[in-house]
Design a protein around this motif. Structure first.
Motif, PDB file in Angstrom:
ATOM      1  N   SER A 262      38.510  27.296  38.489  1.00 42.86           N
ATOM      2  CA  SER A 262      38.048  26.204  37.022  1.00 42.86           C
ATOM      3  C   SER A 262      39.435  26.054  36.345  1.00 42.86           C
ATOM      4  O   SER A 262      39.664  24.772  36.102  1.00 42.86           O
ATOM      5  CB  SER A 262      36.905  26.735  36.579  1.00 42.86           C
ATOM      6  OG  SER A 262      36.945  25.998  35.154  1.00 42.86           O
ATOM      7  N   ASP A 263      40.060  27.090  36.176  1.00 46.56           N
ATOM      8  CA  ASP A 263      41.376  26.859  35.261  1.00 46.56           C
ATOM      9  C   ASP A 263      42.364  26.087  36.090  1.00 46.56           C
ATOM     10  O   ASP A 263      42.949  25.096  35.609  1.00 46.56           O
ATOM     11  CB  ASP A 263      41.842  28.471  35.237  1.00 46.56           C
ATOM     12  CG  ASP A 263      41.135  29.178  34.399  1.00 46.56           C
ATOM     13  OD1 ASP A 263      40.286  28.566  33.743  1.00 46.56           O
ATOM     14  OD2 ASP A 263      41.424  30.341  34.276  1.00 46.56           O
ATOM     15  N   PHE A 264      42.375  26.298  37.466  1.00 51.03           N
ATOM     16  CA  PHE A 264      43.329  25.421  38.196  1.00 51.03           C
ATOM     17  C   PHE A 264      42.949  23.703  38.256  1.00 51.03           C
ATOM     18  O   PHE A 264      44.025  23.085  37.749  1.00 51.03           O
ATOM     19  CB  PHE A 264      43.180  25.981  39.804  1.00 51.03           C
ATOM     20  CG  PHE A 264      44.082  25.296  40.832  1.00 51.03           C
ATOM     21  CD1 PHE A 264      45.455  25.151  40.703  1.00 51.03           C
ATOM     22  CD2 PHE A 264      43.307  24.265  41.529  1.00 51.03           C
ATOM     23  CE1 PHE A 264      46.269  24.547  41.302  1.00 51.03           C
ATOM     24  CE2 PHE A 264      44.244  23.440  42.361  1.00 51.03           C
ATOM     25  CZ  PHE A 264      45.483  23.516  42.448  1.00 51.03           C
TER      26      PHE A 264
ATOM     27  N   ARG B  57      29.647  43.891  42.013  1.00 54.29           N
ATOM     28  CA  ARG B  57      31.174  43.856  42.179  1.00 54.29           C
ATOM     29  C   ARG B  57      31.283  42.432  42.750  1.00 54.29           C
ATOM     30  O   ARG B  57      32.413  41.631  42.424  1.00 54.29           O
ATOM     31  CB  ARG B  57      31.733  44.988  42.911  1.00 54.29           C
ATOM     32  CG  ARG B  57      32.102  46.013  42.147  1.00 54.29           C
ATOM     33  CD  ARG B  57      32.698  47.097  43.097  1.00 54.29           C
ATOM     34  NE  ARG B  57      33.240  47.892  42.218  1.00 54.29           N
ATOM     35  CZ  ARG B  57      33.884  48.980  42.558  1.00 54.29           C
ATOM     36  NH1 ARG B  57      33.463  49.471  43.902  1.00 54.29           N
ATOM     37  NH2 ARG B  57      34.428  49.849  41.835  1.00 54.29           N
ATOM     38  N   LEU B  58      30.447  41.933  43.895  1.00 57.42           N
ATOM     39  CA  LEU B  58      30.705  40.684  44.217  1.00 57.42           C
ATOM     40  C   LEU B  58      30.475  39.823  43.676  1.00 57.42           C
ATOM     41  O   LEU B  58      31.175  38.621  43.258  1.00 57.42           O
ATOM     42  CB  LEU B  58      29.633  40.485  45.514  1.00 57.42           C
ATOM     43  CG  LEU B  58      29.847  41.147  46.916  1.00 57.42           C
ATOM     44  CD1 LEU B  58      28.546  40.934  47.725  1.00 57.42           C
ATOM     45  CD2 LEU B  58      30.982  40.529  47.440  1.00 57.42           C
ATOM     46  N   TYR B  59      29.494  40.044  42.632  1.00 56.51           N
ATOM     47  CA  TYR B  59      29.116  38.790  41.532  1.00 56.51           C
ATOM     48  C   TYR B  59      30.548  38.763  40.656  1.00 56.51           C
ATOM     49  O   TYR B  59      31.103  37.524  40.362  1.00 56.51           O
ATOM     50  CB  TYR B  59      27.994  39.207  40.665  1.00 56.51           C
ATOM     51  CG  TYR B  59      27.807  38.304  39.767  1.00 56.51           C
ATOM     52  CD1 TYR B  59      27.400  36.750  39.868  1.00 56.51           C
ATOM     53  CD2 TYR B  59      28.028  38.453  38.506  1.00 56.51           C
ATOM     54  CE1 TYR B  59      26.921  36.015  38.939  1.00 56.51           C
ATOM     55  CE2 TYR B  59      27.709  37.537  37.251  1.00 56.51           C
ATOM     56  CZ  TYR B  59      27.223  36.246  37.555  1.00 56.51           C
ATOM     57  OH  TYR B  59      26.975  35.488  36.751  1.00 56.51           O
ATOM     58  N   GLU B  60      31.152  39.915  40.292  1.00 57.53           N
ATOM     59  CA  GLU B  60      32.386  39.922  39.550  1.00 57.53           C
ATOM     60  C   GLU B  60      33.548  38.985  40.145  1.00 57.53           C
ATOM     61  O   GLU B  60      34.059  38.160  39.778  1.00 57.53           O
ATOM     62  CB  GLU B  60      32.829  41.292  39.049  1.00 57.53           C
ATOM     63  CG  GLU B  60      31.853  41.684  37.795  1.00 57.53           C
ATOM     64  CD  GLU B  60      32.592  42.951  37.470  1.00 57.53           C
ATOM     65  OE1 GLU B  60      33.442  43.761  37.959  1.00 57.53           O
ATOM     66  OE2 GLU B  60      32.196  43.654  36.242  1.00 57.53           O
ATOM     67  N   ASP B  61      33.802  39.253  41.434  1.00 60.94           N
ATOM     68  CA  ASP B  61      34.648  38.776  42.077  1.00 60.94           C
ATOM     69  C   ASP B  61      34.482  37.203  42.090  1.00 60.94           C
ATOM     70  O   ASP B  61      35.571  36.215  42.006  1.00 60.94           O
ATOM     71  CB  ASP B  61      34.731  39.309  43.668  1.00 60.94           C
ATOM     72  CG  ASP B  61      35.145  40.904  43.562  1.00 60.94           C
ATOM     73  OD1 ASP B  61      35.527  41.159  42.599  1.00 60.94           O
ATOM     74  OD2 ASP B  61      35.053  41.426  44.801  1.00 60.94           O
ATOM     75  N   ILE B  62      33.041  36.627  42.423  1.00 63.97           N
ATOM     76  CA  ILE B  62      33.026  35.544  42.635  1.00 63.97           C
ATOM     77  C   ILE B  62      33.162  34.764  41.155  1.00 63.97           C
ATOM     78  O   ILE B  62      33.811  33.932  41.071  1.00 63.97           O
ATOM     79  CB  ILE B  62      31.563  35.346  42.917  1.00 63.97           C
ATOM     80  CG1 ILE B  62      31.329  35.687  44.423  1.00 63.97           C
ATOM     81  CG2 ILE B  62      31.120  33.584  42.764  1.00 63.97           C
ATOM     82  CD1 ILE B  62      30.025  35.749  44.916  1.00 63.97           C
ATOM     83  N   HIS B  63      32.908  35.566  40.253  1.00 61.96           N
ATOM     84  CA  HIS B  63      32.986  35.080  39.106  1.00 61.96           C
ATOM     85  C   HIS B  63      34.426  34.700  38.435  1.00 61.96           C
ATOM     86  O   HIS B  63      34.994  33.657  37.934  1.00 61.96           O
ATOM     87  CB  HIS B  63      32.448  36.112  37.991  1.00 61.96           C
ATOM     88  CG  HIS B  63      32.071  35.524  36.588  1.00 61.96           C
ATOM     89  ND1 HIS B  63      30.797  34.551  36.577  1.00 61.96           N
ATOM     90  CD2 HIS B  63      32.460  35.629  35.493  1.00 61.96           C
ATOM     91  CE1 HIS B  63      30.803  34.287  35.330  1.00 61.96           C
ATOM     92  NE2 HIS B  63      31.574  34.872  34.512  1.00 61.96           N
TER      93      HIS B  63
END
Ligand code: ADP
Length: 579
Positions: free
Chosen positions: A349-351, A336-342
């Motif tokens: 990146s979009d910003f 979940r942490l990884y998903e959040d970081i992702h």
């Protein structure tokens, strides 16, 4: 006591001593049971006999050893009375003796007594650690020996020692089993941990945990799900369900009886005779186990296991799944942490993409008009205006560099940077870059030299990106080397790589700063650095670009003396050979 009786007594005691002394030598349960049975027959002179022990799990008596009678007969109709006798001795703890079963009203009408022409029966309980663990039974037919009180006493004395030996062997076997199971479980958990933590993809983690839970228990099927917030409150999203096939995840509301019970009791729930409606994942089952997955004491998910076979899920299974759930919780947290970081990275990146894109347009326009004004085409400029425009131009350049660097980093990090890899001679790129820096070096009276080593300098890489890497390193060497310093670029072909090094006699980098050199936005605090234009992004881009092309980068520096930055690129010949 007369002489012969005394002799018999002595012989019996000697026999008792002998068989007893052998007991306990072994800790193997079946060996001990066999020894005990042999000794009983020897001591009592019985024709046949058997020994039953209480089963720890079922609490029922089970035949463990027998002599001159087989297990089937013992468990069959004809020996009903013998079993009843033993049962009685084992439950009451009272020994039983009859010297004449045919006439003893307790037994005389029993089929086995009549059929087998039984005369003499003896039965004593087996006691160990203040409880009865089973009983032994022996009998004789009419024509053979008749049991007497002394025989019962002898059997009783021996049974007490035998029970201890049996109990010890059983304990040992259990401990041995428990230990073996623990070792096995630890090995399995090691594998589970490895697999659970190998993947940072949440669904993969959930699926692995469920696969292990089913594989290592006797469950037929199962499901695993996480608690999620929905418009109508918390619910369990059954992410993986072994019977659902390709169906989308099902949701179970928090007031579903099984879920509600687990949430309320905050522990595993074991249910029997579960109907389709009662079951959490829509499957009727003889037994269902629901184990909460807890994180920091809070229930975050649930593992359920079902079986169509009653009593299929043992206490050991429950303990195992609970331990598995603890481990799954850690892996789920990581995923979940990884998903959040992702997700956060993607948002960043979009910003950056939007910002750099939106800035480019006005920058081009400002730059265009500044150049136009500077050229004098829109009217004559006085010295001060020229000077001001010069400041604007320099700052515009700084901003362009920042926008270019940011968008490069963004593209590399999001995997969107394209590398057009081909074979080329790295010497050509080196010469081009050196050429482009001649003027800048001359302004600082620096020497800028190239040394090419012996061998093939063809590399397999993206020449445009290599040029960017080299430009960055030579630019740093130029910026961070005081006037009259030396800059040397060495090209050194090696076995599978070609190494390019940029050496300078500049300000160098302190040991403290060396550790942070490739971090984004890192710039040394020295005035000599701060007076140079820069954002601290160049080296991190360079490192990523080199590595993306299969090379490595490193540096060596002495504060106040100079630095060398070297990188490698795969040799074109080796790459060709590999293809
Ligand atoms: P920038 O040059 O824009 O500051 P870089 O990422 O290229 O960013 O470099 C980061 C920092 O590393 C520089 O600010 C400087 O402190 C140090 N550095 C890089 N190259 C050299 C060099 N050749 N000699 C001394 N210091 C250097």
């Amino acid at each position: 006591m007369n002489e012969p009786t005394n002799n018999i007594e002595q012989a019996r005691l000697a026999a008792l001593y002998q068989v007893s002394s052998q007991l306990g030598a072994s800790l193997d349960l079946s060996e001990v049971l066999n020894q005990v049975m042999d000794a009983i027959i020897l001591l009592t002179g019985a024709e046949r006999g058997f020994l039953m022990l209480f089963d720890d799990l079922t609490g029922r008596l089970r035949t463990e050893a027998a002599r001159n009678v087989d297990r089937e007969t013992i468990e069959g109709e004809s020996m009903q009375i013998s079993r009843t006798v033993l049962q009685r001795a084992a439950t009451t703890g009272d020994p039983i003796l009859t010297s004449n079963a045919q006439e003893d009203e307790r037994f005389s009408d029993q089929q086995s007594v009549i059929g087998y022409q039984l005369r003499s029966i003896m039965c004593v309980p087996l006691r160990a650690r203040a409880r009865i663990i089973g009983a032994v039974y022996v009998d004789n037919r009419l024509y053979s020996g008749v049991f007497k009180e002394a025989d019962l006493e002898l059997l009783g004395t021996f049974a007490n020692q035998a029970a201890i030996a049996i109990d010890n062997a059983r304990l040992f076997t259990q401990t041995d089993h428990a230990l073996a199971r623990r070792v096995e479980e630890l090995t399995v958990f090691q594998q589970i941990d490895q697999q659970l933590n190998k993947s940072l993809e949440l669904n993969q983690v959930l699926s692995s945990a469920l696969t292990w839970a089913i594989a290592l228990t006797t469950a037929d099927s199962g499901s695993i799900g996480l608690l999620v917030e929905t418009e109508t409150g918390p619910a369990l999203r059954l992410s993986v369900n072994t019977s659902a096939g390709g169906e989308p995840p099902r949701m179970a509301p928090a007031d579903h009886p099984v879920l509600a019970q687990v949430l309320q009791e905050e522990r595993s729930v074991y249910l029997e005779q579960v109907s389709e409606a009662e079951s959490l994942d829509g499957r009727a089952a003889a037994v269902q186990l629901a184990v909460p997955i807890k994180r920091d004491g809070l229930i975050t998910g649930l593992i359920t296991l079902e079986s169509r076979t009653p009593q299929a899920i043992s206490d050991e299974d429950i303990a195992f799944v609970e331990r598995l759930a603890d481990r799954a919780a850690v892996a789920i947290k990581n995923a979940r942490l990884y998903e959040d970081i992702h997700a956060a990275n993607k948002a960043k990146s979009d910003f950056i993409s939007v910002v750099t894109h939106e800035l480019r347009l006005p920058m081009t326009s400002i730059k265009g008009y500044t150049d136009l004004i500077m050229s004098g085409m829109s009217g004559e400029l006085n010295e001060q205006q020229k000077q001001f425009l010069g400041v604007i131009k320099r700052n515009l350049d700084r901003m362009s560099v920042l926008i270019r660097d940011l968008s490069d980093i963004n593209r590399i990090e999001s995997g969107r940077m394209q590398f057009e890899v081909g074979a080329f001679d790295v010497r050509d790129v080196v010469m081009e870059v050196v050429e482009s820096f001649q003027e800048q070096a001359a302004t600082k009276s620096q020497t800028l030299r190239v040394e090419i080593g012996e061998g093939d300098t063809a590399v397999s890489a993206d020449s445009r990106r290599v040029s960017q890497v080299l430009t960055n390193l030579v630019s740093n060497a130029n910026k961070y080397t005081p006037p009259h310093g030396d800059i040397l670029i060495q090209v050194q072909p090696q076995a599978a790589f070609v190494q390019v090094a940029v050496c300078d006699t500049g300000i160098g980098i302190s040991e403290e700063n060396q550790a942070q050199l490739f971090n984004q936005f890192f710039r040394a605090e020295d005035a000599a650095v701060r007076e140079q234009v820069g954002w601290g992004l160049g080296l991190s881009i360079v490192k990523k670009m080199v590595e993306a092309q299969g090379g490595e980068i490193w540096f060596q520096s002495t504060f106040g003396e100079g630095s060398t930055f070297a990188f490698t690129l795969p040799s074109a010949n080796i790459t060709r050979e590999l293809e």
